[in-house]
Design an enzyme around this catalytic site. Structure first.
Site, PDB file in Angstrom:
ATOM      1  N   GLN A   1      -4.429  -5.178   7.330  1.00  0.00           N
ATOM      2  CA  GLN A   1      -5.564  -6.194   6.848  1.00  0.00           C
ATOM      3  C   GLN A   1      -5.495  -7.499   7.431  1.00  0.00           C
ATOM      4  OE1 GLN A   1      -7.764  -5.135   4.745  1.00  0.00           O
ATOM      5  NE2 GLN A   1      -7.071  -3.409   3.938  1.00  0.00           N
TER       6      GLN A   1
ATOM      7  N   HIS B   1       0.979  -1.058   0.036  1.00  0.00           N
ATOM      8  CA  HIS B   1       0.083  -0.037   0.027  1.00  0.00           C
ATOM      9  C   HIS B   1       0.889   1.328  -0.087  1.00  0.00           C
ATOM     10  CE1 HIS B   1      -2.743   2.878   1.656  1.00  0.00           C
ATOM     11  NE2 HIS B   1      -3.684   2.082   1.500  1.00  0.00           N
TER      12      HIS B   1
ATOM     13  N   LYS C   1     -10.323  -0.568  10.638  1.00  0.00           N
ATOM     14  CA  LYS C   1     -10.594  -1.689   9.702  1.00  0.00           C
ATOM     15  C   LYS C   1     -10.879  -3.011  10.619  1.00  0.00           C
ATOM     16  CE  LYS C   1      -7.104  -0.220   6.154  1.00  0.00           C
ATOM     17  NZ  LYS C   1      -8.152   0.155   5.239  1.00  0.00           N
TER      18      LYS C   1
HETATM   19  N1  7TS Z   1      -1.806  -0.698   4.525  1.00  0.00           N
HETATM   20  C1  7TS Z   1      -2.804  -1.326   4.073  1.00  0.00           C
HETATM   21  C2  7TS Z   1      -2.247  -2.966   3.842  1.00  0.00           C
HETATM   22  C3  7TS Z   1      -3.983  -1.140   3.888  1.00  0.00           C
HETATM   23  O1  7TS Z   1      -4.892  -1.688   3.256  1.00  0.00           O
HETATM   24  C4  7TS Z   1      -4.114   0.365   4.438  1.00  0.00           C
HETATM   25  C5  7TS Z   1      -5.449   0.838   3.956  1.00  0.00           C
HETATM   26  C6  7TS Z   1      -3.362   1.047   4.895  1.00  0.00           C
HETATM   27  C7  7TS Z   1      -2.042   0.494   5.293  1.00  0.00           C
HETATM   28  C8  7TS Z   1      -3.604   2.512   5.506  1.00  0.00           C
HETATM   29  O2  7TS Z   1      -4.305   2.698   6.598  1.00  0.00           O
HETATM   30  P1  7TS Z   1      -4.904   3.708   6.991  1.00  0.00           P
HETATM   31  O3  7TS Z   1      -6.000   3.328   8.185  1.00  0.00           O
HETATM   32  O4  7TS Z   1      -3.615   4.579   7.752  1.00  0.00           O
HETATM   33  O5  7TS Z   1      -5.522   4.579   5.948  1.00  0.00           O
HETATM   34  N2  7TS Z   1      -5.940   0.477   2.911  1.00  0.00           N
HETATM   35  C9  7TS Z   1      -7.227   0.759   2.270  1.00  0.00           C
HETATM   36  C10 7TS Z   1      -8.107   0.181   1.084  1.00  0.00           C
HETATM   37  O6  7TS Z   1      -7.311  -0.943   0.740  1.00  0.00           O
HETATM   38  N3  7TS Z   1      -9.059   0.881   0.747  1.00  0.00           N
HETATM   39  O7  7TS Z   1      -9.051   2.139   1.482  1.00  0.00           O
HETATM   40  C11 7TS Z   1      -8.190   1.945   2.429  1.00  0.00           C
END
Ligand code: 7TS
Length: 435
Positions: free
Chosen positions: A229, A149, A252
């Site tokens: 995830q 990501h 999440k």
């Molecule tokens: N790493 C992974 C594997 C992710 O899926 C996400 C967010 C993040 C980091 C970042 O997380 P945050 O809470 O700091 O934003 N993934 C997604 C997605 O797949 N669709 O929207 C956000």
């Protein structure tokens, strides 16, 4: 009469929906928990019932977690760690109680290793800013994967630019797994950090965390795990993993937005300088210089997201009530069903066929642009995501500009997948004929 202010405030608070009842005996039935999630019953788009299949972006929240937030604001809102009054004591107790729940959730040895952040992105940036920027230099290497990501890629690009360290990547094979032979080849004494995604938000691949970490250890590299995830759907044990840092996001895993966790080994966090400076993270301050607070406050400058942390603690309770093994098993089963059903549609290609995979299922439908598809199924009340999924290099590797993604969680039903399949079939007809 009780003049205690907290009791008065509590008396004003709406009755909270506690989700503590044991689950029914027998195989797990998602219908038994759907009533805990009021939002799953809303109607969208002219009275269509909602099929929420965008859980990799964010999950829905059970009423018990919404109520934990409400209860905090109505019964004991105060700043933590600072004041001696009753409400502050209550707020601090709940905030620190949540930290202890997270410690147990990760099987971490010490609450000092549990740092509250805004989410995965901030946790990774904390390590990049407070460790990598100060410890890496030209000639050092940071090893990542091609399936990261952007939040586990861009911070390292910034570090590389500023320190002269070099980025290296573990390639992704056609089935969506990592090329482990290439991993072995890319490891060297120059590797100072391995940072990898535990479960891909695009491919659903569960990466072999233990093998990766052992490899990194053999060359003396530090390891950061992006568990955004994986924290929602499986037991994590940071001691068994033996990673230096692990980051995840509350939203999440049924918790509130704006709260996340960075786990770090105590000795590693001790040796790091702070990330942000300000209140809460200091010990003694003069006009010229300061000394730092003990862990974990050293990394928690400013007023923290108190209600968020308490809500995250409630989310951990809820996950434990369902059982993480149950969640993992059900999600895997539903992902397999999704893949089976989508594969049955002519012209559908699934991205990611790893033997060990989780609930994110990305695909393309021949002749239909992912954005058009997402808009089309939305008219049937179905929420999926379309786009590059914040993984543009992986899109390039897959040879597509964007994908569609259905991502399931523990409250989803097979019939919601059936509705998605029906809607895709209609979309194919629609975009073929333009009617
Ligand atoms: N790493 C992974 C594997 C992710 O899926 C996400 C967010 C993040 C980091 C970042 O997380 P945050 O809470 O700091 O934003 N993934 C997604 C997605 O797949 N669709 O929207 C956000």
């Amino acid at each position: 009469m009780n003049n205690d202010p907290a009791s008065k405030a509590a008396a004003l608070a709406p009755p909270c929906v506690a989700a503590t009842a044991p689950l029914p005996e027998g195989p797990f039935d998602p219908r038994a928990i759907r009533k805990d999630f009021p939002i799953l019953n809303v109607t969208v788009r002219d009275g269509k019932s909602l099929a929420y299949l965008d859980n990799a972006a964010t999950t829905q929240k059970p009423a018990s977690i919404v109520c934990a937030l409400c209860d905090y604001y109505q019964a004991c809102n105060a700043n933590v760690h600072r004041s001696l009054h009753y409400l502050a004591e209550q707020a601090t107790e709940r905030f620190e109680g949540a930290r202890e729940k997270v410690r147990a959730f990760l099987h971490a040895p010490d609450v000092r290793g549990i740092v509250f952040t805004r989410g995965t992105t901030e946790g990774i940036n904390l390590v990049a800013g407070a460790w990598a920027r100060r410890n890496l230099k030209a000639g050092d290497e940071i090893l990542l994967t091609e399936m990261e990501h952007h939040s586990n890629l861009v911070p390292w690009q910034l570090v590389a630019r500023d320190t002269g360290a070099k980025l290296k990547f573990i390639p992704v094979l056609d089935d969506g797994t990592l090329d482990m032979a290439a991993f072995e080849r890319r490891l060297s004494k120059k590797t100072r950090l391995l940072a990898f995604v535990h479960i891909s938000n695009v491919l659903g691949t569960v990466n072999p965390a233990r093998r990766l970490i052992e490899g990194a250890r053999s060359v003396g590299a530090r390891v950061l795990v992006d568990a955004a995830q994986s924290a929602p759907n499986r037991k994590l044990d940071v001691q068994a993993l033996d990673c230096d840092w692990l980051a995840f996001s509350g939203h999440k895993m049924m918790g509130p937005t704006g709260i996340g966790v960075l786990y770090g080994k105590v000795e590693v966090l001790e040796a790091m300088d702070p990330f942000l400076g300000g209140g809460e993270m200091i010990n003694r301050v003069t006009l010229e210089e300061s000394t730092w607070a003990d862990l974990p406050q050293k990394f928690e400058a400013g007023t923290p997201h108190v209600s968020g942390a308490i809500g995250l603690g409630a989310a951990v309770d809820y996950l434990h009530r369902l059982g993480l093994d149950t969640i993992q098993r059900y999600e895997e089963q539903l992902a397999a069903y999704t893949i089976r059903r989508l594969s049955g549609i002519p012209g559908v290609r699934i991205f990611g066929r790893a033997p060990e995979r989780s609930g994110a299922v990305s695909f393309e439908v021949e002749g239909v642009h992912p954005h058009d598809l997402a808009q089309y199924v939305d008219r049937d009340g179905i929420a999926i995501r379309a786009g590059h999924m914040c993984a543009q290099p992986l899109m390039r590797r897959l040879g597509v500009p964007a994908v569609s993604r259905a991502s399931v969680y523990v409250y989803n039903l097979e019939e919601e997948i059936d509705r998605l399949v029906e809607s895709i079939l209609k979309a194919k007809e629609f975009f073929r004929h333009g009617t």
